[in-house]
Design a protein around this motif. Structure first.
Motif, PDB file in Angstrom:
ATOM      1  N   LEU A   1       5.038   7.421   1.374  1.00  0.00           N
ATOM      2  CA  LEU A   1       5.708   6.317   1.343  1.00  0.00           C
ATOM      3  C   LEU A   1       5.122   5.413   0.278  1.00  0.00           C
ATOM      4  CD1 LEU A   1       6.064   5.737   5.163  1.00  0.00           C
ATOM      5  CD2 LEU A   1       7.462   7.268   3.952  1.00  0.00           C
ATOM      6  N   LYS A   2       6.080   4.668  -0.752  1.00  0.00           N
ATOM      7  CA  LYS A   2       5.629   4.101  -1.584  1.00  0.00           C
ATOM      8  C   LYS A   2       5.880   2.636  -1.340  1.00  0.00           C
ATOM      9  CE  LYS A   2       6.391   7.854  -4.672  1.00  0.00           C
ATOM     10  NZ  LYS A   2       7.169   8.504  -5.830  1.00  0.00           N
ATOM     11  N   GLY A   3       5.367   1.655  -1.788  1.00  0.00           N
ATOM     12  CA  GLY A   3       5.566   0.215  -1.679  1.00  0.00           C
ATOM     13  C   GLY A   3       5.766  -0.229  -0.347  1.00  0.00           C
ATOM     14  N   VAL A   4       4.792   0.310   0.802  1.00  0.00           N
ATOM     15  CA  VAL A   4       4.719  -0.245   1.857  1.00  0.00           C
ATOM     16  C   VAL A   4       4.462  -1.458   2.187  1.00  0.00           C
ATOM     17  CG1 VAL A   4       3.644   0.344   4.352  1.00  0.00           C
ATOM     18  CG2 VAL A   4       4.513   2.462   2.970  1.00  0.00           C
ATOM     19  N   GLN A   5       5.067  -2.385   2.963  1.00  0.00           N
ATOM     20  CA  GLN A   5       4.847  -3.673   3.231  1.00  0.00           C
ATOM     21  C   GLN A   5       4.872  -3.941   4.631  1.00  0.00           C
ATOM     22  OE1 GLN A   5       6.081  -6.772   0.417  1.00  0.00           O
ATOM     23  NE2 GLN A   5       7.341  -4.916  -0.442  1.00  0.00           N
ATOM     24  N   PHE A   6       3.622  -4.368   5.277  1.00  0.00           N
ATOM     25  CA  PHE A   6       4.080  -4.564   6.842  1.00  0.00           C
ATOM     26  C   PHE A   6       4.594  -5.724   7.146  1.00  0.00           C
ATOM     27  CE2 PHE A   6       0.465  -1.486   6.169  1.00  0.00           C
ATOM     28  CZ  PHE A   6       0.761  -0.587   7.110  1.00  0.00           C
ATOM     29  N   THR A   7       5.405  -5.705   8.188  1.00  0.00           N
ATOM     30  CA  THR A   7       6.229  -7.021   8.489  1.00  0.00           C
ATOM     31  C   THR A   7       5.779  -7.649   9.773  1.00  0.00           C
ATOM     32  OG1 THR A   7       7.746  -5.425   9.832  1.00  0.00           O
ATOM     33  CG2 THR A   7       8.169  -5.882   7.621  1.00  0.00           C
ATOM     34  N   LYS A   8       4.674  -7.299  10.535  1.00  0.00           N
ATOM     35  CA  LYS A   8       3.892  -8.035  11.656  1.00  0.00           C
ATOM     36  C   LYS A   8       2.723  -7.650  11.874  1.00  0.00           C
ATOM     37  CE  LYS A   8       4.490  -7.829  16.394  1.00  0.00           C
ATOM     38  NZ  LYS A   8       4.654  -6.790  17.677  1.00  0.00           N
ATOM     39  N   ILE A   9       2.024  -8.786  11.867  1.00  0.00           N
ATOM     40  CA  ILE A   9       0.425  -8.465  12.342  1.00  0.00           C
ATOM     41  C   ILE A   9       0.192  -9.016  13.780  1.00  0.00           C
ATOM     42  CG2 ILE A   9      -1.935  -9.296  11.644  1.00  0.00           C
ATOM     43  CD1 ILE A   9      -0.767 -10.207   9.010  1.00  0.00           C
TER      44      ILE A   9
ATOM     45  N   CYS B   1       0.724  -1.144  -0.040  1.00  0.00           N
ATOM     46  CA  CYS B   1       0.052   0.176  -0.053  1.00  0.00           C
ATOM     47  C   CYS B   1       1.018   1.146  -0.069  1.00  0.00           C
ATOM     48  CB  CYS B   1      -0.695   0.037   1.235  1.00  0.00           C
ATOM     49  SG  CYS B   1      -0.098   0.155   2.826  1.00  0.00           S
ATOM     50  N   GLU B   2       0.281   2.190   0.090  1.00  0.00           N
ATOM     51  CA  GLU B   2       1.103   3.681   0.174  1.00  0.00           C
ATOM     52  C   GLU B   2       0.296   4.341   1.409  1.00  0.00           C
ATOM     53  OE1 GLU B   2       1.251   6.522  -3.266  1.00  0.00           O
ATOM     54  OE2 GLU B   2      -0.221   7.383  -2.442  1.00  0.00           O
TER      55      GLU B   2
END
Length: 146
Positions: free
Chosen positions: A107-115, A88-89
Motif C-alpha cells: 500500500l503506497k502513500g498511506v496516511q493515518f486518519t486517527k490517532i 508511509c508504506e
C-alpha cells in the motif's frame, strides 16, 4: 467437478503487517479496500439508468495491542513539524503454510486518519485501531492454484 480442499483455505494466523520495512509484531489485523462509486446516467428512450465510473477511494485499517507510544508519537511529530502528513508504506502479507502460496500487497502513500492519544479500559488488554487512506497498491506476490 473438483471439490474444495479445506486445507488450502487461508487462515489469518499467518498474517503480517510491515511499515517501511519494519515488522509491526504487535499488530494482528489488517484490512485494505477500494470503494468504487458510480454516477447515475439517465438515458432517453429507456427507463434503465446507466452507470459511469466515478471516484475511487482507498482506505483501510490496522489493529493491534498497545506496546509503545512510538507509532502515535511519530505521526503526531510529523504534523507538529509542519512537514505535512505522516506518509508511509505498508506491506500486508498472508503466509499460511498450507495454502497454494502466499500473498503480499504493498500500500503506497498511506496516511493515518486517527490517532488514539489515550485509550484503556480497566481489566482489559489495551488495543488500538489505526484507520488510514492510501494512494495506490500493488500485489507483490499472488496466490495461484496452478
Amino acid at each position: 467437478m473438483p471439490v474444495l480442499d479445506p486445507t488450502r483455505s487461508i487462515q489469518g494466523h499467518f498474517g503480517e503487517i510491515w511499515r517501511d520495512g519494519v515488522w509491526l509484531t504487535n499488530f494482528y489485523k489488517a484490512e485494505a479496500s477500494v470503494d468504487i462509486s458510480y454516477e447515475k446516467i439517465k438515458r432517453s428512450g429507456t427507463r434503465r439508468v446507466g452507470n459511469k465510473l466515478g471516484a475511487i477511494e482507498m482506505s483501510g485499517s490496522i489493529g493491534g495491542y498497545k506496546v509503545t507510544t512510538e507509532f502515535a508519537e511519530q505521526i503526531a511529530q510529523a504534523m507538529d513539524d509542519k512537514r505535512g502528513a505522516f506518509v508511509c508504506e505498508l506491506i500486508l502479507a498472508l503466509k499460511d503454510p498450507e495454502a497454494y502460496g502466499y500473498e503480499r500487497v504493498r500500500l503506497k502513500g498511506v496516511q493515518f486518519t486517527k490517532i488514539d492519544v489515550m485509550k484503556f479500559e480497566s481489566g482489559s488488554i489495551v488495543e488500538q485501531e489505526w484507520p488510514f487512506v492510501y494512494d495506490d497498491w500493488e500485489y507483490l506476490d499472488k496466490i495461484s492454484a496452478s
